[in-house]
Design a protein around this motif. Structure first.
Motif, PDB file in Angstrom:
ATOM      1  N   UNK A 271     -10.105  -1.344 -17.372  1.00  0.00           N
ATOM      2  CA  UNK A 271      -9.625  -1.819 -16.074  1.00  0.00           C
ATOM      3  C   UNK A 271      -8.177  -1.413 -15.825  1.00  0.00           C
ATOM      4  N   UNK A 272      -7.368  -1.418 -16.890  1.00  0.00           N
ATOM      5  CA  UNK A 272      -5.965  -1.030 -16.764  1.00  0.00           C
ATOM      6  C   UNK A 272      -5.861   0.425 -16.317  1.00  0.00           C
ATOM      7  N   UNK A 273      -6.604   1.298 -16.984  1.00  0.00           N
ATOM      8  CA  UNK A 273      -6.577   2.723 -16.648  1.00  0.00           C
ATOM      9  C   UNK A 273      -7.033   2.949 -15.204  1.00  0.00           C
ATOM     10  N   UNK A 274      -8.094   2.270 -14.813  1.00  0.00           N
ATOM     11  CA  UNK A 274      -8.608   2.397 -13.451  1.00  0.00           C
ATOM     12  C   UNK A 274      -7.581   1.916 -12.428  1.00  0.00           C
ATOM     13  N   UNK A 275      -6.937   0.793 -12.707  1.00  0.00           N
ATOM     14  CA  UNK A 275      -5.923   0.252 -11.796  1.00  0.00           C
ATOM     15  C   UNK A 275      -4.740   1.192 -11.682  1.00  0.00           C
ATOM     16  N   UNK A 276      -4.265   1.708 -12.807  1.00  0.00           N
ATOM     17  CA  UNK A 276      -3.132   2.636 -12.795  1.00  0.00           C
ATOM     18  C   UNK A 276      -3.473   3.883 -11.981  1.00  0.00           C
ATOM     19  N   UNK A 277      -4.682   4.407 -12.162  1.00  0.00           N
ATOM     20  CA  UNK A 277      -5.095   5.583 -11.389  1.00  0.00           C
ATOM     21  C   UNK A 277      -5.103   5.281  -9.889  1.00  0.00           C
ATOM     22  N   UNK A 278      -5.581   4.083  -9.520  1.00  0.00           N
ATOM     23  CA  UNK A 278      -5.604   3.690  -8.102  1.00  0.00           C
ATOM     24  C   UNK A 278      -4.193   3.547  -7.552  1.00  0.00           C
ATOM     25  N   UNK A 279      -3.316   2.896  -8.320  1.00  0.00           N
ATOM     26  CA  UNK A 279      -1.933   2.702  -7.884  1.00  0.00           C
ATOM     27  C   UNK A 279      -1.238   4.050  -7.737  1.00  0.00           C
ATOM     28  N   UNK A 280      -1.418   4.914  -8.718  1.00  0.00           N
ATOM     29  CA  UNK A 280      -0.823   6.254  -8.650  1.00  0.00           C
ATOM     30  C   UNK A 280      -1.283   6.985  -7.396  1.00  0.00           C
ATOM     31  N   UNK A 281      -2.571   6.928  -7.120  1.00  0.00           N
ATOM     32  CA  UNK A 281      -3.124   7.597  -5.949  1.00  0.00           C
ATOM     33  C   UNK A 281      -2.574   7.006  -4.650  1.00  0.00           C
ATOM     34  N   UNK A 282      -2.531   5.671  -4.559  1.00  0.00           N
ATOM     35  CA  UNK A 282      -2.029   5.030  -3.336  1.00  0.00           C
ATOM     36  C   UNK A 282      -0.565   5.374  -3.082  1.00  0.00           C
ATOM     37  N   UNK A 283       0.241   5.417  -4.146  1.00  0.00           N
ATOM     38  CA  UNK A 283       1.662   5.753  -3.990  1.00  0.00           C
ATOM     39  C   UNK A 283       1.812   7.234  -3.629  1.00  0.00           C
ATOM     40  N   UNK A 284       1.106   8.102  -4.346  1.00  0.00           N
ATOM     41  CA  UNK A 284       1.209   9.549  -4.110  1.00  0.00           C
ATOM     42  C   UNK A 284       0.750   9.945  -2.709  1.00  0.00           C
ATOM     43  N   UNK A 285      -0.269   9.246  -2.199  1.00  0.00           N
ATOM     44  CA  UNK A 285      -0.804   9.540  -0.865  1.00  0.00           C
ATOM     45  C   UNK A 285      -0.118   8.754   0.244  1.00  0.00           C
ATOM     46  N   UNK A 286       0.940   8.008  -0.117  1.00  0.00           N
ATOM     47  CA  UNK A 286       1.667   7.167   0.838  1.00  0.00           C
ATOM     48  C   UNK A 286       0.779   6.134   1.526  1.00  0.00           C
ATOM     49  N   UNK A 287      -0.266   5.686   0.826  1.00  0.00           N
ATOM     50  CA  UNK A 287      -1.106   4.613   1.359  1.00  0.00           C
ATOM     51  C   UNK A 287      -0.389   3.275   1.283  1.00  0.00           C
TER      52      UNK A 287
END
Length: 198
Positions: free
Chosen positions: A66-82
């Motif tokens: 779950x940690x890895x999945x959350x980090x990937x989501x957070x990284x994506x949201x920040x990188x995509x300016x979501x």
């Protein structure tokens, strides 16, 4: 260098953490209760919470996924300016940051061949150390205990903030194992080589 500049610019945002937590927007799904992520648009602070206070936030295989999945989501949201997050706080729910690895699980691995355990531990470690992939500064808010793998996770962040009653411990030698999860790499960098050897 860029990470250091962003950290210095964002450190003033950390002071508004208490306000942010009262007004946060949760983006946690019901399918991942062991890890929670929230963010506040006003303060631009994101918070990742290890959410297993009954186990003192022990780092388990289930939590790792779950940690890895959350980090990937957070990284994506920040990188995509979501989301507009300038800094991420990593903390533990309840009175402790993390009691470290699940000792029952570690003991169950003792009869495996070395190469199997090497692969298992590599996957486990990288599931948590992926916190380094988030493209903004990460601050560990360490309350209570950060022991073993929990201490290593705190060391993997850019900055650690601890209360006067917080305790950090590396109990690997007492268990007869090498300080894994980047502990032998990050501790000399954070504390200095002389202190790390004590």
């Amino acid at each position: 260098m860029y990470r250091s500049i962003r950290l210095l610019r964002s450190i003033t945002s950390f002071r508004s953490l208490a306000v942010a937590e009262r007004r946060h927007k949760s983006t946690t799904s019901s399918s991942s209760p062991l890890i929670q992520f929230s963010h506040d648009d006003d303060s631009k602070i994101g918070t990742i919470t290890l959410n297993s206070p009954s186990t003192h936030n022990a780092l388990t295989v289930e939590m790792a996924s779950e940690f890895k999945s959350t980090v990937q989501q957070v990284k994506s949201m920040i990188s995509n300016n979501d989301i507009n997050v300038q800094i991420v706080i990593l903390k533990g729910a309840g009175s402790n940051f993390s009691a470290g690895g699940d000792l029952k699980w570690l003991k169950a691995l003792k009869n495996n061949p070395v190469h199997i355990n090497s692969d298992i531990m590599y996957d486990f470690y990288t599931s948590y150390l992926c916190i380094r992939d988030i493209p903004v500064p990460i601050i560990a808010s360490v309350d209570g205990y950060a022991i073993g793998a929990g201490a290593c996770l705190a060391l993997a962040t850019d900055l650690r903030v601890m209360s006067s009653t917080s305790r950090i411990g590396f109990n690997f030698v007492k268990l007869g194992i090498h300080p894994g999860m980047g502990g032998s790499h990050y501790l000399p960098i954070v504390a200095g080589e002389a202190k790390a050897k004590e």
